[in-house]
Design a protein around this motif. Structure first.
Motif, mmCIF file in Angstrom:
data_model
loop_
_atom_site.group_PDB
_atom_site.id
_atom_site.type_symbol
_atom_site.label_atom_id
_atom_site.label_comp_id
_atom_site.label_asym_id
_atom_site.label_seq_id
_atom_site.Cartn_x
_atom_site.Cartn_y
_atom_site.Cartn_z
ATOM 1 N N MET A 1 0.820 -1.202 0.000
ATOM 2 C CA MET A 1 0.000 0.000 0.000
ATOM 3 C C MET A 1 0.861 1.261 0.000
ATOM 4 N N ILE A 2 1.889 1.276 0.856
ATOM 5 C CA ILE A 2 2.767 2.444 0.932
ATOM 6 C C ILE A 2 3.555 2.598 -0.362
ATOM 7 N N VAL A 68 8.633 17.194 -3.002
ATOM 8 C CA VAL A 68 7.782 16.081 -2.562
ATOM 9 C C VAL A 68 8.272 14.778 -3.207
ATOM 10 N N SER A 69 8.642 14.848 -4.460
ATOM 11 C CA SER A 69 9.116 13.659 -5.166
ATOM 12 C C SER A 69 10.395 13.110 -4.538
ATOM 13 N N ILE A 70 11.367 13.972 -4.268
ATOM 14 C CA ILE A 70 12.630 13.484 -3.697
ATOM 15 C C ILE A 70 12.428 12.989 -2.275
ATOM 16 N N MET A 71 11.492 13.568 -1.534
ATOM 17 C CA MET A 71 11.218 13.071 -0.189
ATOM 18 C C MET A 71 10.554 11.693 -0.256
ATOM 19 N N ALA A 72 9.730 11.469 -1.269
ATOM 20 C CA ALA A 72 9.143 10.136 -1.465
ATOM 21 C C ALA A 72 10.242 9.121 -1.779
ATOM 22 N N VAL A 73 11.227 9.539 -2.559
ATOM 23 C CA VAL A 73 12.354 8.656 -2.856
ATOM 24 C C VAL A 73 13.129 8.349 -1.572
ATOM 25 N N CYS A 74 13.295 9.348 -0.707
ATOM 26 C CA CYS A 74 13.984 9.133 0.568
ATOM 27 C C CYS A 74 13.251 8.107 1.425
#
Length: 124
Positions: A1-2, A68-74
């Motif tokens: 899900m995440i 937001v995209s790079i934080m999702a990658v993190c």
């Protein structure tokens, strides 16, 4: 899900890229005399530039969507076994934050020398 949610947030990276690309492609139309061979892209969004407003509108999604995209990658890389890869991703994220904040606080000043304190900080 995440993982599915993280992939959805990753789409924001594409939106960020498209926002920046639109600014680079269409802002020169509002800047008479802009020469992409001898002038920086920062000149398109510089304070006092004829294309400042258009560049700001076209580039509005670049920073927030990219962050937001790079934080999702993190978040996605948190479970990665390679410490070197994780460290690289985290340093890249830190660079994105520094660039986003720095360029927002210190926009390029048109017709000012590069030794202008604000222009020096823009380049840092």
């Amino acid at each position: 899900m995440i993982e599915k949610r993280l992939r959805m947030l990753g789409i924001l990276g594409i939106i960020s890229l498209l926002s920046y690309t639109a600014m680079v492609v269409f802002s020169p139309l509002a800047y008479p005399g802009y020469d992409w061979l001898s002038m920086a892209v920062s000149d398109l969004s510089a304070e006092g530039a004829p294309s400042e407003g258009l560049a700001g509108q076209l580039n509005a999604l670049f920073g927030p969507c990219g962050l937001v995209s790079i934080m999702a990658v993190c978040v996605g890389a948190a479970g990665c076994k390679s410490k070197v890869l994780k460290l690289g991703i985290y340093f890249f994220a830190a660079m994105e934050w520094a660039c986003n904040v720095g360029y927002s606080l210190f926009p390029w000043v048109k017709d000012a020398p590069s030794s202008n304190p604000q222009n020096v900080m823009h380049l840092q």
